[in-house]
Motif scaffolding. Structure first.
Motif, PDB file in Angstrom:
ATOM      1  N   GLU A   1       3.354  -4.418   9.211  1.00 16.87           N
ATOM      2  CA  GLU A   1       3.772  -3.117   8.697  1.00 16.87           C
ATOM      3  C   GLU A   1       4.618  -3.285   7.434  1.00 16.87           C
ATOM      4  O   GLU A   1       5.505  -4.121   7.351  1.00 16.87           O
ATOM      5  CB  GLU A   1       4.575  -2.383   9.767  1.00 16.87           C
ATOM      6  N   GLY A   2       4.247  -2.500   6.382  1.00 16.84           N
ATOM      7  CA  GLY A   2       4.993  -2.509   5.135  1.00 16.84           C
ATOM      8  C   GLY A   2       4.492  -3.512   4.119  1.00 16.84           C
ATOM      9  O   GLY A   2       4.950  -3.508   2.970  1.00 16.84           O
ATOM     10  N   SER A   3       3.559  -4.350   4.494  1.00 16.33           N
ATOM     11  CA  SER A   3       3.029  -5.329   3.550  1.00 16.33           C
ATOM     12  C   SER A   3       1.901  -4.722   2.724  1.00 16.33           C
ATOM     13  O   SER A   3       1.400  -3.645   3.018  1.00 16.33           O
ATOM     14  CB  SER A   3       2.521  -6.563   4.305  1.00 16.33           C
ATOM     15  N   THR A   4       1.490  -5.428   1.654  1.00 11.48           N
ATOM     16  CA  THR A   4       0.419  -4.958   0.767  1.00 11.48           C
ATOM     17  C   THR A   4      -0.644  -6.030   0.618  1.00 11.48           C
ATOM     18  O   THR A   4      -0.377  -7.220   0.894  1.00 11.48           O
ATOM     19  CB  THR A   4       0.954  -4.587  -0.621  1.00 11.48           C
TER      20      THR A   4
ATOM     21  N   ASP B   1      -4.849   2.601  -3.240  1.00 12.87           N
ATOM     22  CA  ASP B   1      -4.779   3.366  -4.483  1.00 12.87           C
ATOM     23  C   ASP B   1      -6.043   3.161  -5.312  1.00 12.87           C
ATOM     24  O   ASP B   1      -6.985   2.486  -4.884  1.00 12.87           O
ATOM     25  CB  ASP B   1      -3.517   3.020  -5.277  1.00 12.87           C
TER      26      ASP B   1
ATOM     27  N   LEU C   1      -5.185  -1.493  -4.360  1.00 11.71           N
ATOM     28  CA  LEU C   1      -3.982  -2.024  -3.715  1.00 11.71           C
ATOM     29  C   LEU C   1      -3.780  -1.322  -2.380  1.00 11.71           C
ATOM     30  O   LEU C   1      -3.592  -0.102  -2.334  1.00 11.71           O
ATOM     31  CB  LEU C   1      -2.750  -1.817  -4.609  1.00 11.71           C
TER      32      LEU C   1
ATOM     33  N   THR D   1      -1.690  -0.608   1.052  1.00 10.59           N
ATOM     34  CA  THR D   1      -0.328  -0.554   1.573  1.00 10.59           C
ATOM     35  C   THR D   1      -0.393  -0.175   3.037  1.00 10.59           C
ATOM     36  O   THR D   1      -1.029   0.822   3.399  1.00 10.59           O
ATOM     37  CB  THR D   1       0.534   0.462   0.808  1.00 10.59           C
ATOM     38  N   THR D   2       0.285  -0.992   3.885  1.00  5.98           N
ATOM     39  CA  THR D   2       0.254  -0.745   5.324  1.00  5.98           C
ATOM     40  C   THR D   2       1.390   0.163   5.738  1.00  5.98           C
ATOM     41  O   THR D   2       2.440   0.219   5.105  1.00  5.98           O
ATOM     42  CB  THR D   2       0.340  -2.066   6.089  1.00  5.98           C
ATOM     43  N   HIS D   3       1.171   0.866   6.888  1.00  6.75           N
ATOM     44  CA  HIS D   3       2.172   1.835   7.349  1.00  6.75           C
ATOM     45  C   HIS D   3       2.514   1.688   8.813  1.00  6.75           C
ATOM     46  O   HIS D   3       3.685   1.767   9.191  1.00  6.75           O
ATOM     47  CB  HIS D   3       1.662   3.256   7.085  1.00  6.75           C
TER      48      HIS D   3
ATOM     49  N   GLN E   1      -3.973  -6.831  -2.266  1.00  3.87           N
ATOM     50  CA  GLN E   1      -4.765  -6.435  -3.429  1.00  3.87           C
ATOM     51  C   GLN E   1      -6.237  -6.803  -3.205  1.00  3.87           C
ATOM     52  O   GLN E   1      -6.593  -7.955  -3.055  1.00  3.87           O
ATOM     53  CB  GLN E   1      -4.258  -7.149  -4.688  1.00  3.87           C
TER      54      GLN E   1
ATOM     55  N   ALA F   1      -3.202   2.475   6.940  1.00  8.10           N
ATOM     56  CA  ALA F   1      -3.167   1.841   5.620  1.00  8.10           C
ATOM     57  C   ALA F   1      -3.773   2.786   4.588  1.00  8.10           C
ATOM     58  O   ALA F   1      -4.752   3.474   4.873  1.00  8.10           O
ATOM     59  CB  ALA F   1      -3.911   0.519   5.633  1.00  8.10           C
ATOM     60  N   THR F   2      -3.178   2.801   3.415  1.00 11.95           N
ATOM     61  CA  THR F   2      -3.703   3.581   2.295  1.00 11.95           C
ATOM     62  C   THR F   2      -4.090   2.628   1.178  1.00 11.95           C
ATOM     63  O   THR F   2      -3.660   1.469   1.146  1.00 11.95           O
ATOM     64  CB  THR F   2      -2.662   4.585   1.781  1.00 11.95           C
TER      65      THR F   2
END
Length: 611
Positions: free
Chosen positions: A512-515, A545, A549, A551-553, A517, A542-543
């Motif tokens: 959680e919170g990591s990214t 862009d 990229l 991004t985890t939630h 690419q 996860a979203t």
């Protein structure tokens, strides 16, 4: 009230003799409206038809009891069957002077002959948009009618349709109308404004006579829309009438003169007549020459009918002093007596020049040309190569002593509809060659390409782009005039679509919170559009862009998809799993279980430091 009317009719039936209903016209009555059944449809009609012949003429004696407001429904029921109401019958409301208003439903398509004739109390009538035909004398003598709206689907307005509608002040005719019958608005004294569209090519004799509109026109040629309606005022001897460019029709009897043996003049009287009309110049926009247009114009000695004309009406040049006439190659119809002579028999039409390539394709009435008699040599000049077709066609050969072929007419110019064009590989383009003059004997052309590896052209001028580059497409005349015209074609490389798409990572375990690419590789390299659209099917986990990229939630699984935007509709995806923090196997502590953890563990086991 309805029951009282029915009872009255029943009592009347008992009192009248047995044959009194012999002329009953209707089949049934519903809500005080009378109908007759025709096939599977119902038409509004009158009660009785008592018309009769009186010596040499016909007497209209129709009767109905219509008055006040009449509402016509779209359907009626008779003997358990529902019928659509599709028409207003001829003379349905004949002389119903107490009728003030009628509502016509959208099921009605035609208004019959004399349908509202003599309805002087009728002040307005909304004509349904479904109506396509307004027949002869439909509203003749409706003097109380102050306005009328003609629907957009009406194609013809019959003769005398609105004659003697003295209350009318303005009328707008829609562009769906192509013909207006004779005396259609005759004697509408207060009609000061009438809009006639360019779609109208035929206007009958006297259609606008004795209207305020006609009275306001200046001397000279009067135009109703794009139709030359008449010549108003004095016509000095030898007058040459030149119709303006854009004229599409000449109204019936527009320039006609009185019958030399009678005292009848078509349209308003012309003090000097049209005997002395010196000539007529017709533009190449003209399509229709109306019936009797130049009847008895003795001053006419020569006329050239442009190639745009398709129809020449009955009696169009009857008994003119024409010694020669040239007929364009687009004529498909010639009415009876169109060029016949009576008083001018001996001098009429010594030479006729016809540029019609196929005489059998022309519809012709009887006695189109004068009989050549025995003393007069009349010659029909026809296009090169068509003499046999004319000689075997009785419509043409009967009135001429000799039929001779004209010399071939060589082309004087050739033009293409495009001189420059850009195309992409695989695309086609139709080029059109215009060869002038119109009467050229051979208007065929030969097509060629300067580089068929770039662009090819077929025998009809259809160009196909083959590969990037430039080529010149040329059309050359075949009649020996050696004229040509060309179009410069530039062929561009066609659009290359994406054939495959791949991601740098297809599965990943993240905390959680990591990214992460992601990168999309789009092939082939030469494709025009490599842009991809990113999306996540589970944004709460996860979203992603627009650059890939991630991004985890929260803990869970999400699929990240990259889709092409060039129309190839290709896509690929990466499955991202979010793990709880501190998951076993995360050797290097970056919250991601991947090859880096394995590498660190192996390095440590081989003696490396653990840091």
């Amino acid at each position: 009230m309805k029951q009282i009317i029915k009872l009255s009719l029943l009592l009347l039936a008992l009192l009248l003799p047995a044959n009194a209903y012999a002329n009953q016209r209707y089949d049934f009555e519903s809500d005080c409206v009378y109908y007759r059944i025709i096939g599977n449809e119902a038409v509004v009609t009158c009660m009785y038809d008592n018309s009769y012949y009186n010596e040499d003429y016909y007497v209209n004696e129709y009767s109905s009891d219509y008055s006040g407001f009449v509402v016509i429904p779209e359907t009626v029921n008779y003997n358990g069957i529902t019928y659509p109401v599709t028409a207003i019958d001829s003379y349905a409301f004949f002389r119903c002077t107490n009728l003030t208003s009628v509502t016509i439903p959208n099921s009605v398509t035609s208004i019959g002959v004399g349908a509202f004739m003599g309805c002087t109390g009728l002040t307005s009538i909304p004509i349904a948009n479904s109506v396509t035909t307004i027949s002869n004398s439909a509203f003749y003598g409706c003097s109380g009618l102050t306005s009328v709206t003609i629907p957009n689907f009406v194609t013809s307005i019959g003769g005398n349709a609105f004659s003697a509608c003295s209350g009318l002040t303005s009328v707008e005719i829609p562009s769906s109308v192509t013909s207006i019958g004779g005396e259609a608005f005759w004697c509408c004294g207060n009609l000061a404004s009438i809009t006639i569209p360019n779609s109208v090519t035929i206007i009958g004799a006297g259609a606008l006579d004795y209207t305020a509109w006609y009275d306001s026109q200046p001397n000279g040629v009067v135009y109703a829309g794009s139709v030359a309606y008449s010549y108003k005022g004095n016509m000095p001897k030898g007058t040459i009438v030149s119709l303006k460019y854009g004229t599409v029709g000449i109204a019936e009897y527009a320039f006609a003169c009185s019958d030399p043996e009678g005292d009848y003049t078509y349209g308003p009287p012309h003090p000097l007549g049209h005997y002395d009309l010196g000539g007529i110049n017709m533009p190449n926009t003209l399509k229709v020459i109306g019936r009797g247009s130049f009847e008895y114009c003795w001053g006419l000695t020569s006329v050239t009918i442009p190639n745009s004309v398709t129809s020449i009406g009955q009696d169009a040049f009857y008994d003119c002093e024409l010694t020669s006439i040239t007929i364009g190659n687009s004529v498909t119809s010639i009415g009876q007596y169109a060029f016949a002579c009576y008083y001018t028999e001996d001098t009429c039409l010594n030479d006729v020049f016809s540029f019609i390539q196929d005489p059998t394709a022309v519809s012709m009435g009887c006695n189109v040309f004068p009989n050549n008699g025995t003393d007069t040599e009349r010659t029909l000049h026809v296009p090169f190569g068509t003499v046999s077709a004319y000689r075997t066609n009785t419509n043409w050969c009967y009135s001429f002593r000799s039929i001779v072929e004209m010399d071939p007419v060589l082309a004087t110019s050739i033009e293409l509809d495009k001189v420059n064009a850009e195309m992409v590989e695989g695309e086609t383009l139709q080029l059109v060659a215009t060869v002038l003059p119109e009467e050229a004997t051979d208007k065929t052309v030969t097509w060629a390409s300067s580089d068929e590896s770039v662009a090819m052209v077929d025998e009809n001028g259809l160009v196909t782009a083959v590969a990037p580059g430039t080529a010149t497409i040329t059309a050359m005349t075949n009649d020996g005039s050696d004229l040509n015209a060309s179009c410069n074609v530039t062929v561009l490389k066609g659009i290359v679509l994406v054939e495959s798409i791949q991601l740098n990572v297809t599965t990943a375990g993240l905390n959680e919170g990591s990214t992460l690419q992601l990168t999309a590789t789009v092939l082939p390299e030469e494709c025009n559009n490599k842009t991809v659209l990113w999306s996540s099917n589970n944004p709460s986990v996860a979203t992603v862009d627009s650059n890939g990229l991630v991004t985890t939630h929260s803990v869970g699984t999400a699929t990240i998809t990259a889709m092409t935007t060039d129309g190839s509709n290709l896509n690929t995806s990466c499955t991202v799993t979010l793990l709880p923090v501190g998951v076993k196997g995360d050797v290097n502590g970056d919250n991601v279980i991947n090859i880096a953890d394995v590498t660190k563990l192996i390095d440590y086991l081989l003696g490396g430091a653990w840091d």
